[in-house]
Design an enzyme around this catalytic site. Structure first.
Site, PDB file in Angstrom:
ATOM      1  N   PRO A   2     -10.196  -7.518  -0.323  1.00  0.00           N
ATOM      2  CA  PRO A   2     -10.364  -6.209  -0.928  1.00  0.00           C
ATOM      3  C   PRO A   2     -11.507  -5.454  -0.303  1.00  0.00           C
ATOM      4  CG  PRO A   2     -10.285  -7.941  -2.577  1.00  0.00           C
ATOM      5  CD  PRO A   2     -10.475  -8.584  -1.261  1.00  0.00           C
ATOM      6  N   GLU A   3     -11.215  -4.289   0.156  1.00  0.00           N
ATOM      7  CA  GLU A   3     -12.258  -3.364   0.569  1.00  0.00           C
ATOM      8  C   GLU A   3     -12.371  -2.338  -0.549  1.00  0.00           C
ATOM      9  OE1 GLU A   3     -11.895  -2.145   4.701  1.00  0.00           O
ATOM     10  OE2 GLU A   3     -10.558  -3.817   5.119  1.00  0.00           O
TER      11      GLU A   3
END
Length: 298
Positions: A2-3
């Site tokens: 996840p960014e």
DNA sequence: AGGTTCGCCTGCGGGC
DNA sequence: TGCCCGCAGGCGAACC
């Protein structure tokens, strides 16, 4: 995994379900995440005031402080009914009481009869195969937590600009891709979006940060904002295992121009995209569209 | 101090 | 079919 867009997608997904509810129980099945999970016992009974985000950290504000959650490479938070069967790597459950001060969105996924108090319970369920994520509790101001205290600016906030990037890059010969992935500089930009933003700005990823002129940094700051905002709009990017709080994947994957496309033709000029390793991370760029100083043939 | 590498984990795809 | 290898969205620690 996840960014920023995936974390923001998760934040927006869980917010309407948990704000206003009280913590009923926290079940930890595996404490061995990035750091051993050690939460105080007095969280039960506390009410969730808000769900925020700082960089890639999710912040569940409760009465006495914040639950600080990081999804690492493979973590996800889902809202599930209290009878949802357990799956592998479901490490933490946070169960909430049924009372709520906010209206739910339509289309509840929890299996329950409307108006039934006891069956209205929901779980916030944390799954993380690689266990690079983390859960902490911090009293008071989240910004003083040791994991957050030296974070850089928010890329979608007002402090982030080409001028800021230019100023911070003086005398730094680090590759520009590594600079924008440095969370002490700017938060939330990971391997996918760094590659995409550099492509959009026409900058070669290995360029020494100090060699890039301010005008080009203006462009880069813009494309970083654009790509992140666009990805948030599409619910993030799902490569393998990212799911939002409703279990659905993100759709930004089909918008990726360079990430994961080494040796394939550039979607703009048809030149073969080039793969490269930078700071131990694979990156991809177009040798034609991305010239060091941001020059573009267009 | 900036720059680079390591290591934490599981899962999956490719090559043999 | 199975084994081994390399690689994967992050990031702090420990090196130079």
């Amino acid at each position: 995994m996840p960014e920023l867009p995936e974390v923001e997608t998760t934040r927006r997904g869980i917010e309407p379900w948990v704000v206003g509810r009280r913590v009923a129980a926290i079940t930890i099945r595996n404490r061995q995440l990035r750091w051993p999970v050690d939460l105080p016992h007095d969280l039960v009974g506390q009410r969730v005031r808000s769900v925020g985000r700082r960089g890639k950290y999710l912040l569940l504000e409760i009465d006495t402080g914040h639950l600080i959650v990081h999804l690492g490479m493979s973590g996800s938070l889902r809202i599930v009914g209290s009878d949802e069967p357990l799956e592998t790597h479901d490490h933490i459950d946070c169960r909430f009481t049924s009372e709520s001060h906010t209206q739910h969105a339509e289309g509840s996924h929890a299996q329950h009869a409307e108006g039934s108090e006891s069956s209205n319970e929901i779980l916030l369920r944390y799954n993380d195969p690689r266990r690079f994520g983390s859960w902490h509790f911090h009293e008071g101001d989240f910004a003083t937590h040791w994991l957050l205290e030296s974070l850089g600016v928010e890329p979608l906030g007002n402090e982030f600009s080409g001028q800021y990037l230019h100023r911070i890059s003086r005398n730094r010969k680090v590759a520009i891709k590594n600079l924008i992935m440095d969370s002490k500089v700017v938060v939330g930009v990971g391997n996918i979006y760094a590659a995409e933003a550099l492509f959009m700005a026409g900058i070669r990823p290995a360029t020494a940060a100090r060699r890039i002129p301010e005008r080009t940094y203006d462009k880069l700051a813009l494309t970083i904002r654009q790509v992140l905002a666009d990805a948030v709009r599409q619910g993030g990017t799902t490569l393998r295992d990212f799911v939002g709080s409703d279990g659905q994947p993100g759709y930004f994957g089909q918008s990726l121009k360079v990430y994961g496309r080494a040796d394939k033709p550039c979607l703009v000029c048809h030149t073969l995209l080039k793969g490269q390793v930078l700071g131990q991370r694979a990156t991809v760029y177009c040798p034609n569209c991305q010239r060091s100083q941001g020059f573009q043939r267009v």
